[in-house]
Scaffold this motif. Structure first.
Motif, PDB file in Angstrom:
ATOM      1  N   LEU A  46       3.082  13.334   7.046  1.00 53.74           N
ATOM      2  CA  LEU A  46       2.975  11.959   7.526  1.00 53.74           C
ATOM      3  C   LEU A  46       1.721  11.713   8.360  1.00 53.74           C
ATOM      4  O   LEU A  46       1.482  10.594   8.816  1.00 53.74           O
ATOM      5  N   ALA A  47       0.905  12.738   8.545  1.00 54.88           N
ATOM      6  CA  ALA A  47      -0.257  12.668   9.437  1.00 54.88           C
ATOM      7  C   ALA A  47      -1.241  11.565   9.086  1.00 54.88           C
ATOM      8  O   ALA A  47      -1.881  10.984   9.976  1.00 54.88           O
ATOM      9  N   ALA A  48      -1.371  11.216   7.820  1.00 51.90           N
ATOM     10  CA  ALA A  48      -2.328  10.170   7.422  1.00 51.90           C
ATOM     11  C   ALA A  48      -2.044   8.849   8.131  1.00 51.90           C
ATOM     12  O   ALA A  48      -2.961   8.085   8.430  1.00 51.90           O
ATOM     13  N   VAL A  79      -2.160   4.392  -3.659  1.00 49.99           N
ATOM     14  CA  VAL A  79      -2.976   5.311  -2.864  1.00 49.99           C
ATOM     15  C   VAL A  79      -2.251   6.642  -2.701  1.00 49.99           C
ATOM     16  O   VAL A  79      -1.042   6.728  -2.888  1.00 49.99           O
ATOM     17  N   GLN A  80      -3.000   7.640  -2.312  1.00 48.05           N
ATOM     18  CA  GLN A  80      -2.363   8.885  -1.900  1.00 48.05           C
ATOM     19  C   GLN A  80      -1.832   8.657  -0.492  1.00 48.05           C
ATOM     20  O   GLN A  80      -2.484   8.002   0.325  1.00 48.05           O
ATOM     21  N   VAL A  81      -0.661   9.176  -0.207  1.00 46.72           N
ATOM     22  CA  VAL A  81      -0.043   8.945   1.102  1.00 46.72           C
ATOM     23  C   VAL A  81       0.011  10.208   1.957  1.00 46.72           C
ATOM     24  O   VAL A  81       0.592  10.207   3.040  1.00 46.72           O
ATOM     25  N   GLN A  82      -0.591  11.270   1.458  1.00 44.23           N
ATOM     26  CA  GLN A  82      -0.730  12.479   2.264  1.00 44.23           C
ATOM     27  C   GLN A  82      -1.936  13.257   1.758  1.00 44.23           C
ATOM     28  O   GLN A  82      -2.430  13.015   0.661  1.00 44.23           O
ATOM     29  N   GLY A  83      -2.408  14.138   2.606  1.00 42.76           N
ATOM     30  CA  GLY A  83      -3.566  14.940   2.244  1.00 42.76           C
ATOM     31  C   GLY A  83      -4.863  14.338   2.773  1.00 42.76           C
ATOM     32  O   GLY A  83      -4.890  13.236   3.299  1.00 42.76           O
ATOM     33  N   GLU A  84      -5.938  15.055   2.569  1.00 42.25           N
ATOM     34  CA  GLU A  84      -7.234  14.681   3.130  1.00 42.25           C
ATOM     35  C   GLU A  84      -7.744  13.312   2.670  1.00 42.25           C
ATOM     36  O   GLU A  84      -8.270  12.544   3.474  1.00 42.25           O
ATOM     37  N   PRO A  85      -7.604  12.939   1.383  1.00 38.16           N
ATOM     38  CA  PRO A  85      -8.133  11.627   0.960  1.00 38.16           C
ATOM     39  C   PRO A  85      -7.259  10.433   1.373  1.00 38.16           C
ATOM     40  O   PRO A  85      -7.695   9.288   1.279  1.00 38.16           O
ATOM     41  N   ALA A  86      -6.046  10.687   1.829  1.00 35.91           N
ATOM     42  CA  ALA A  86      -5.100   9.596   2.093  1.00 35.91           C
ATOM     43  C   ALA A  86      -5.590   8.581   3.124  1.00 35.91           C
ATOM     44  O   ALA A  86      -5.555   7.374   2.844  1.00 35.91           O
ATOM     45  N   PRO A  87      -6.054   8.984   4.313  1.00 36.38           N
ATOM     46  CA  PRO A  87      -6.453   7.956   5.288  1.00 36.38           C
ATOM     47  C   PRO A  87      -7.527   7.003   4.766  1.00 36.38           C
ATOM     48  O   PRO A  87      -7.409   5.776   4.926  1.00 36.38           O
ATOM     49  N   ALA A  88      -8.547   7.514   4.124  1.00 38.69           N
ATOM     50  CA  ALA A  88      -9.612   6.650   3.602  1.00 38.69           C
ATOM     51  C   ALA A  88      -9.080   5.708   2.526  1.00 38.69           C
ATOM     52  O   ALA A  88      -9.462   4.530   2.472  1.00 38.69           O
ATOM     53  N   GLN A  89      -8.198   6.189   1.659  1.00 45.18           N
ATOM     54  CA  GLN A  89      -7.629   5.338   0.613  1.00 45.18           C
ATOM     55  C   GLN A  89      -6.747   4.236   1.205  1.00 45.18           C
ATOM     56  O   GLN A  89      -6.774   3.091   0.760  1.00 45.18           O
ATOM     57  N   VAL A 132       0.883  -1.168   0.000  1.00 49.63           N
ATOM     58  CA  VAL A 132       0.000   0.000   0.000  1.00 49.63           C
ATOM     59  C   VAL A 132       0.919   1.216   0.000  1.00 49.63           C
ATOM     60  O   VAL A 132       1.646   1.451   0.967  1.00 49.63           O
ATOM     61  N   THR A 133       0.894   1.961  -1.096  1.00 54.48           N
ATOM     62  CA  THR A 133       1.797   3.103  -1.226  1.00 54.48           C
ATOM     63  C   THR A 133       1.412   3.925  -2.452  1.00 54.48           C
ATOM     64  O   THR A 133       0.538   3.553  -3.220  1.00 54.48           O
TER      65      THR A 133
END
Length: 170
Positions: free
Chosen positions: A73-75, A33-43, A4-5
């Motif tokens: 790195l917050a995600a 997946v996106q690894v930063q930004g708002e959509p990252a955690p859900a992805q 997952v990256t």
């Protein structure tokens, strides 16, 4: 290995480079997946769940992301991601950032690696070292086998001599 990256990241390229240098021919499945930004955690959570629900699950799952600021790195410290890592039925390795970076997902993982390259080193043996160990073991096994055969030949000769003497006594 399930990964997952972000496939465009240097961290992914480094992981694959080290993995292939150590042991070629592994089956690798990647969910980009996106690894930063708002959509990252859900992805990230969705990718972990996908790997956990497919019929032919990977033997290990690795989450990879290069270094960055705490915000970048917050995600990987998001509660949803941390819970998904902890709930994964697949052994999970998390390699986020550099040695000084640490996320909550790393604390929830089965194994935390200091860097993506270190994750590859921890996940697969070095083929050269494994080959050398097998050659040494094969040599030792051959030596033990030849010794056992020689001992049995000696024993057979002793029995043959003993039987020859017994027949002569009759």
């Amino acid at each position: 290995i399930g990964i997952v990256t972000s496939m465009q990241s240097a961290a992914y390229a480094d992981f694959i480079k080290v993995l292939n240098a150590r042991w070629r021919g592994l089956q690798i499945d990647v969910i980009d997946v996106q690894v930063q930004g708002e959509p990252a955690p859900a992805q990230i959570v969705s990718a972990i769940e996908q790997f956990n629900t497919i019929a032919d699950q990977p033997e290990a799952l690795v989450l990879i992301r290069g270094g960055g600021s705490a915000e970048d790195l917050a995600a990987f410290s998001a509660e949803l991601v941390t819970r998904a890592v902890a709930a994964s039925r697949i052994p999970t390795v998390v390699a986020i950032g550099h040695e000084i970076d640490q996320s909550l997902a790393e604390l929830a993982a089965d194994l935390s690696a200091s860097t993506p390259s270190n994750a590859a080193e921890l996940m697969v043996p070095d083929r050269k070292h494994a080959s050398q160990a097998l050659e040494l073991a094969a040599g030792q096994l051959l030596s033990l086998g030849l010794s056992a055969i020689a001992a049995q030949k000696t024993r057979l000769k002793e029995i043959k001599l003993s039987l020859g003497q017994s027949v002569g006594d009759v």
